[in-house]
Design a protein around this motif. Structure first.
Motif, PDB file in Angstrom:
ATOM      1  N   SER A   1     -21.979   0.887-106.873  1.00 36.05           N
ATOM      2  CA  SER A   1     -22.179   1.116-105.441  1.00 36.05           C
ATOM      3  C   SER A   1     -20.991   1.853-104.845  1.00 36.05           C
ATOM      4  O   SER A   1     -19.890   1.864-105.413  1.00 36.05           O
ATOM      5  N   THR A   2     -21.247   2.455-103.705  1.00 37.48           N
ATOM      6  CA  THR A   2     -20.187   3.025-102.880  1.00 37.48           C
ATOM      7  C   THR A   2     -20.400   2.548-101.453  1.00 37.48           C
ATOM      8  O   THR A   2     -21.503   2.680-100.908  1.00 37.48           O
ATOM      9  N   GLU A   3     -19.361   1.968-100.880  1.00 36.44           N
ATOM     10  CA  GLU A   3     -19.420   1.487 -99.497  1.00 36.44           C
ATOM     11  C   GLU A   3     -18.612   2.402 -98.592  1.00 36.44           C
ATOM     12  O   GLU A   3     -17.584   2.945 -98.993  1.00 36.44           O
TER      13      GLU A   3
ATOM     14  N   THR B   1     -27.031 -10.925 -88.744  1.00 39.95           N
ATOM     15  CA  THR B   1     -25.739 -11.247 -88.138  1.00 39.95           C
ATOM     16  C   THR B   1     -24.624 -11.022 -89.143  1.00 39.95           C
ATOM     17  O   THR B   1     -24.765 -11.312 -90.325  1.00 39.95           O
ATOM     18  N   TRP B   2     -23.516 -10.482 -88.646  1.00 44.85           N
ATOM     19  CA  TRP B   2     -22.311 -10.320 -89.469  1.00 44.85           C
ATOM     20  C   TRP B   2     -21.230 -11.194 -88.831  1.00 44.85           C
ATOM     21  O   TRP B   2     -20.831 -10.986 -87.696  1.00 44.85           O
TER      22      TRP B   2
ATOM     23  N   GLU C   1     -14.259 -16.717 -95.910  1.00 45.29           N
ATOM     24  CA  GLU C   1     -15.131 -17.404 -96.850  1.00 45.29           C
ATOM     25  C   GLU C   1     -16.383 -16.577 -97.119  1.00 45.29           C
ATOM     26  O   GLU C   1     -16.713 -15.660 -96.385  1.00 45.29           O
ATOM     27  N   PHE C   2     -17.099 -16.917 -98.195  1.00 39.62           N
ATOM     28  CA  PHE C   2     -18.350 -16.229 -98.517  1.00 39.62           C
ATOM     29  C   PHE C   2     -19.458 -16.775 -97.614  1.00 39.62           C
ATOM     30  O   PHE C   2     -19.792 -17.947 -97.664  1.00 39.62           O
TER      31      PHE C   2
ATOM     32  N   ASP D   1     -22.853  -8.625 -98.588  1.00 39.89           N
ATOM     33  CA  ASP D   1     -23.101  -9.529 -99.712  1.00 39.89           C
ATOM     34  C   ASP D   1     -24.572  -9.589-100.124  1.00 39.89           C
ATOM     35  O   ASP D   1     -24.927 -10.356-101.020  1.00 39.89           O
ATOM     36  N   MET D   2     -25.433  -8.820 -99.474  1.00 41.35           N
ATOM     37  CA  MET D   2     -26.864  -8.913 -99.768  1.00 41.35           C
ATOM     38  C   MET D   2     -27.146  -8.593-101.232  1.00 41.35           C
ATOM     39  O   MET D   2     -26.656  -7.602-101.763  1.00 41.35           O
ATOM     40  N   ASN D   3     -27.945  -9.445-101.868  1.00 41.20           N
ATOM     41  CA  ASN D   3     -28.269  -9.247-103.276  1.00 41.20           C
ATOM     42  C   ASN D   3     -29.645  -8.592-103.410  1.00 41.20           C
ATOM     43  O   ASN D   3     -30.395  -8.468-102.430  1.00 41.20           O
ATOM     44  N   PRO D   4     -30.004  -8.171-104.614  1.00 43.19           N
ATOM     45  CA  PRO D   4     -31.290  -7.489-104.795  1.00 43.19           C
ATOM     46  C   PRO D   4     -32.503  -8.307-104.357  1.00 43.19           C
ATOM     47  O   PRO D   4     -33.479  -7.749-103.869  1.00 43.19           O
ATOM     48  N   GLN D   5     -32.447  -9.635-104.525  1.00 42.59           N
ATOM     49  CA  GLN D   5     -33.585 -10.467-104.133  1.00 42.59           C
ATOM     50  C   GLN D   5     -33.810 -10.422-102.622  1.00 42.59           C
ATOM     51  O   GLN D   5     -34.944 -10.315-102.147  1.00 42.59           O
TER      52      GLN D   5
END
Length: 198
Positions: free
Chosen positions: A94-96, A169-170, A175-176, A182-186
């Motif tokens: 990825s690139t952010e 919301t951000w 903390e995580f 942090d969004m994952n593929p699911q």
């Protein structure tokens, strides 16, 4: 009170299940002007973080600090691809793009004015390549026309792509918290499946 309640964002996912290789300059340069146009709706400087490695090597490749400009975008898309090494496969994850930069946001407990994530899941059938675009709702409201124009153009330039959107919301924290970055593929698959894909 941002640290307590977070900030509401509009999040778009422009996804394609076709092999588009958006991480190569010859392809990324087609959407570069649109991303640049979106970045201009907010002040501060934008910076790039890219996550690439060689297969079977447990470390990220170094690119140094990269301020947003054409030169640095050519850098992250080409730097290690000019090296001829038949024994190692270069892998792009990825690139952010953060505005302001990731370090500033983390050190000061701030969420970004704009956030982009160019992702690549080459081993997934339902989620291959694309870009996440996250913009605070207050910025969306005051820049809706330019945002919609560029989103439409990016979608047209990424072959066989769909565009989906969601409010999210951000909440800055050390903390995580499963924030947008942090969004994952699911979770991405769920957004693409249930919300306004077009």
């Amino acid at each position: 009170m941002e640290w307590l309640f977070g900030i509401k964002y509009k999040v778009w996912i422009i996804n394609t299940n076709s092999k588009s290789e958006l991480y190569l300059w010859e392809n990324f340069k087609t959407i570069y002007p649109n991303i640049n146009s979106l970045l201009e709706i907010s002040e501060k400087s934008a910076y790039i973080r890219t996550f690439q490695s060689y297969e079977y090597e447990n470390k990220w490749l170094g690119f140094g600090r990269m301020k947003w400009n054409e030169e640095n975008n050519i850098k992250w898309t080409k730097k290690y691809r000019n090296e001829i090494d038949l024994n190692r496969k270069l892998q792009f994850y990825s690139t952010e793009i953060w505005k302001p930069d990731w370090n500033f946001c983390c050190e000061n407990g701030k969420s970004p004015n704009l956030y982009f994530n160019l992702y690549n899941y080459e081993n997934l059938s339902y989620l291959k390549e694309g870009i996440i675009i996250a913009i605070p709702k207050k910025l969306v409201k005051s820049n809706l026309e330019i945002i919609e124009k560029n989103l439409v153009e990016i979608k047209k330039k990424i072959k066989n792509s769909t565009i989906s959107e969601k409010e999210r919301t951000w909440k800055p924290s050390g903390e995580f918290l499963n924030n947008i970055e942090d969004m994952n593929p699911q979770e991405m698959k769920k957004i693409i499946s249930e919300k306004g894909s077009a």
